[in-house]
Design an enzyme around this catalytic site. Structure first.
Site, PDB file in Angstrom:
ATOM      1  N   ASP A   1       0.769  -1.269  -0.069  1.00  0.00           N
ATOM      2  CA  ASP A   1       0.132  -0.229   0.231  1.00  0.00           C
ATOM      3  C   ASP A   1       0.731   1.372   0.011  1.00  0.00           C
ATOM      4  O   ASP A   1       2.284   1.087   0.035  1.00  0.00           O
ATOM      5  CB  ASP A   1      -0.897   0.139   1.191  1.00  0.00           C
ATOM      6  CG  ASP A   1      -0.024  -0.516   2.794  1.00  0.00           C
ATOM      7  OD1 ASP A   1       1.143   0.066   2.628  1.00  0.00           O
ATOM      8  OD2 ASP A   1      -0.692  -0.753   3.375  1.00  0.00           O
TER       9      ASP A   1
ATOM     10  N   ASP B   1       1.221   5.153   1.640  1.00  0.00           N
ATOM     11  CA  ASP B   1       0.873   6.110   2.672  1.00  0.00           C
ATOM     12  C   ASP B   1       1.037   7.421   2.104  1.00  0.00           C
ATOM     13  O   ASP B   1       2.147   7.920   1.379  1.00  0.00           O
ATOM     14  CB  ASP B   1       1.355   5.854   4.033  1.00  0.00           C
ATOM     15  CG  ASP B   1       1.190   4.460   4.471  1.00  0.00           C
ATOM     16  OD1 ASP B   1      -0.064   4.042   4.110  1.00  0.00           O
ATOM     17  OD2 ASP B   1       1.952   3.620   5.055  1.00  0.00           O
TER      18      ASP B   1
ATOM     19  N   ASP C   1      10.730   4.605  11.673  1.00  0.00           N
ATOM     20  CA  ASP C   1      11.823   3.579  12.339  1.00  0.00           C
ATOM     21  C   ASP C   1      12.715   3.400  11.957  1.00  0.00           C
ATOM     22  O   ASP C   1      13.944   3.397  12.466  1.00  0.00           O
ATOM     23  CB  ASP C   1      10.725   2.172  12.755  1.00  0.00           C
ATOM     24  CG  ASP C   1       9.967   1.910  11.404  1.00  0.00           C
ATOM     25  OD1 ASP C   1      10.375   2.349  10.349  1.00  0.00           O
ATOM     26  OD2 ASP C   1       9.436   0.743  11.479  1.00  0.00           O
TER      27      ASP C   1
HETATM   28  P1  ATP Z   1       4.695  -2.876   5.010  1.00  0.00           P
HETATM   29  O1  ATP Z   1       4.959  -3.112   3.698  1.00  0.00           O
HETATM   30  O2  ATP Z   1       4.936  -4.161   5.861  1.00  0.00           O
HETATM   31  O3  ATP Z   1       3.413  -2.362   5.163  1.00  0.00           O
HETATM   32  P2  ATP Z   1       5.431  -0.554   6.280  1.00  0.00           P
HETATM   33  O4  ATP Z   1       6.994  -0.019   6.474  1.00  0.00           O
HETATM   34  O5  ATP Z   1       4.768   0.333   5.158  1.00  0.00           O
HETATM   35  O6  ATP Z   1       5.742  -2.047   5.600  1.00  0.00           O
HETATM   36  P3  ATP Z   1       3.496  -0.044   8.105  1.00  0.00           P
HETATM   37  O7  ATP Z   1       3.297  -0.574   9.331  1.00  0.00           O
HETATM   38  O8  ATP Z   1       2.615   0.396   6.867  1.00  0.00           O
HETATM   39  O9  ATP Z   1       4.893  -0.671   7.497  1.00  0.00           O
HETATM   40  O10 ATP Z   1       3.851   1.404   8.201  1.00  0.00           O
HETATM   41  C1  ATP Z   1       4.215   2.578   7.474  1.00  0.00           C
HETATM   42  C2  ATP Z   1       5.039   3.438   7.712  1.00  0.00           C
HETATM   43  O11 ATP Z   1       5.033   4.143   9.157  1.00  0.00           O
HETATM   44  C3  ATP Z   1       6.723   2.824   8.054  1.00  0.00           C
HETATM   45  O12 ATP Z   1       7.229   2.751   6.728  1.00  0.00           O
HETATM   46  C4  ATP Z   1       7.178   3.526   8.844  1.00  0.00           C
HETATM   47  O13 ATP Z   1       7.785   4.913   8.197  1.00  0.00           O
HETATM   48  C5  ATP Z   1       6.215   4.261   9.856  1.00  0.00           C
HETATM   49  N1  ATP Z   1       6.168   3.424  11.147  1.00  0.00           N
HETATM   50  C6  ATP Z   1       5.266   2.290  11.214  1.00  0.00           C
HETATM   51  N2  ATP Z   1       5.409   1.683  12.318  1.00  0.00           N
HETATM   52  C7  ATP Z   1       6.436   2.213  13.000  1.00  0.00           C
HETATM   53  C8  ATP Z   1       6.966   2.387  14.449  1.00  0.00           C
HETATM   54  N3  ATP Z   1       6.471   1.531  15.224  1.00  0.00           N
HETATM   55  N4  ATP Z   1       7.598   3.264  14.796  1.00  0.00           N
HETATM   56  C9  ATP Z   1       8.064   4.213  13.931  1.00  0.00           C
HETATM   57  N5  ATP Z   1       7.483   4.405  12.500  1.00  0.00           N
HETATM   58  C10 ATP Z   1       6.596   3.508  12.261  1.00  0.00           C
HETATM   59 MG    MG Z   2       2.722  -0.125   4.794  1.00  0.00          MG
END
Ligand code: ATP
Ligand code: MG
Length: 447
Positions: free
Chosen positions: A69, A71, A147
């Protein structure tokens, strides 16, 4: 590319650079991006706000993987975002986010998070964990609150530029996962980041930077402070999203499994290739395989496997104490589920299915009269049968019963009667009782 360096204070000193990576260098194409998120950004920018694509979507595209997805991050406040879109809903627990519906897509839009340390909007508990986090900030502030460096890349579809404030682009090119800021502080703020680090190793095949890796084992027990329902969500992402088998060894290595599945942790600590090991590993493999084939998976199946060794142990104990066989299983199932709820929550809809899968292990033994037909009608027959095959292939029980059921399912009525006749008298011997096993390690304080 150019860089401007400045330093800011946030607990420890974090170096903020501003790298602008142009399209000819990063090569992202708009045809790879979701139309909905591009439209959301266009509307926000036209209204005078900054807006970028950020997070896993951009990271995965740069790695030439298929993003889950996209964001959007913006300096518009939640209520300002909401007022710009017809279908927008403010949601959020720790931090408010807005879900904007664009045609078939739901785009997650977040306001830049701030980092002001002393704000009353931001509170940590004794172990450093953030319990309240409602400060807004600039795009740079937002970047250092994320993160990992690879997750803090911002793409502006209007200029076609990727903005990088924390060296994430270089880390991506070097296949390095690096915590932004001081790893220990960041893990203490939110211990789930340790799980995320390991998840990205399993999913992306990248390596953890040394300083990112070092504190994990030491701080793994902080996961006990994370709510069991959040851990349920994280376990789905870790083990039910297509890379569970690759991710699992890292959970073991960093002792992250202990706080989530203590019994499975103990089994694997023993390090002898037992049928319990194999059952769990095969369940993970099955799950990944089904997902790669585009099939559905239920968390119930994996949980049934993870907790099965504990159920069996208790089941045997109860039978030895003189309890009836299926009653013993039912009690062992309840106790096991209740014990494990305190670590990783299992929503009711799944715990019911888990129990049914276990219960079917006895039903599948019964092969006289009309019993097989009614077992076949059971709504969870397929999962129970798959679980039986898993137990056989793990070497927990002898091969045979599974094959019988494989044949029974495709047989016509006459063949079915023949199959039933062929096992007459075998019923109670179909599943030899397990010999008492040497316990793998100290018994957790279960009952
Ligand atoms: P995925 O592809 O599995 O969704 P993702 O990195 O996009 O991985 P998400 O949970 O969708 O994970 O989170 C979106 C964004 O929000 C991350 O890329 C990161 O920048 C931020 N983020 C998510 N969780 C945390 C956290 N626990 N602490 C700090 N930043 C976070
Ligand atoms: Mg994501």
């Amino acid at each position: 590319m150019f860089s401007v360096f400045r330093k800011i204070k946030q607990g420890t000193e974090i170096q903020i650079s501003r790298n602008v990576i142009s399209q000819e260098y990063h090569g992202l194409q708009h045809s790879d991006l979701s139309a909905g998120s591009l439209r959301v950004i266009e509307i926000l920018q036209k209204a005078g706000f900054q807006a970028y694509l950020v997070g896993g979507g951009i990271r995965d595209l740069l790695l030439e993987k298929h993003p889950k997805d996209f964001d959007v991050a913006t300096n518009a406040r939640p209520n300002e975002i909401q007022s710009l879109f017809r279908k927008a809903r403010i949601i959020g627990r720790r931090f408010q986010i807005v879900h904007v519906r664009m045609g078939p897509e739901i785009i997650e839009v977040t306001t830049f998070r701030g980092s002001s340390e002393n704000s009353h909007h931001r509170q940590a508990n004794e172990s450093g964990m953030l319990v309240r986090d409602n400060v807004f900030g600039s795009v740079e502030d937002d970047a250092i609150r994320r993160d990992f460096t690879m997750n803090a890349l911002y793409y502006d579809p209007t200029t076609h530029e990727v903005l990088d404030f924390v060296g994430g682009y270089d880390d991506l090119e070097d296949n390095i996962i690096r915590v932004i800021g001081d790893p220990e502080t960041r893990y203490r703020e939110d211990p789930v980041r340790m799980l995320r680090a390991v998840r990205f190793v399993g999913k992306l095949g990248m390596s953890l930077a040394d300083e990112t890796k070092e504190p994990i084992k030491r701080l793994a027990s902080l996961l006990r402070d994370v709510s069991s329902s959040r851990l349920f969500d994280e376990v789905l992402k870790l083990l039910q999203a297509g890379n569970g088998y690759n991710t699992f060894p890292h959970l073991l290595q960093f002792e992250l499994l202990r706080s989530m599945f203590p019994q499975a942790h103990t089994i694997f600590q023993a390090n002898n290739d037992s049928s319990d090991h194999r059952l769990i590993l095969k369940a993970l493999q099955n799950t990944d395989f089904r997902l790669s084939e585009g099939k559905t998976v239920t968390p119930a199946f994996l949980y049934a496997a993870m907790h099965w060794p504990q159920v069996q142990l208790r089941w045997l104990e109860l039978e030895r104490e003189g309890n009836e066989r299926s009653n013993s299983l039912a009690i062992a199932a309840s106790e096991t589920l209740e014990f494990n709820q305190q670590f990783v929550a299992i929503p009711k809809r799944f715990s019911t299915t888990i129990r049914e899968i276990w219960d079917l292990q006895i039903k599948l033994e019964k092969r006289h009269g009309r019993r097989p037909d009614s077992t076949l009608e059971h709504p969870r027959f397929r999962a129970g049968y798959d679980f039986l095959l898993l137990r056989e292939s793990a070497g927990e029980i002898p091969v045979g019963l599974g094959q019988w059921w494989t044949e029974y399912q495709i047989a016509d009525e006459t063949e079915r009667r023949e199959l039933i006749t062929s096992v007459q008298g075998e019923e109670h011997g179909a599943m030899p009782k397990r010999r008492p096993r040497k316990r793998a390690g100290p018994k957790p304080n279960v009952y």
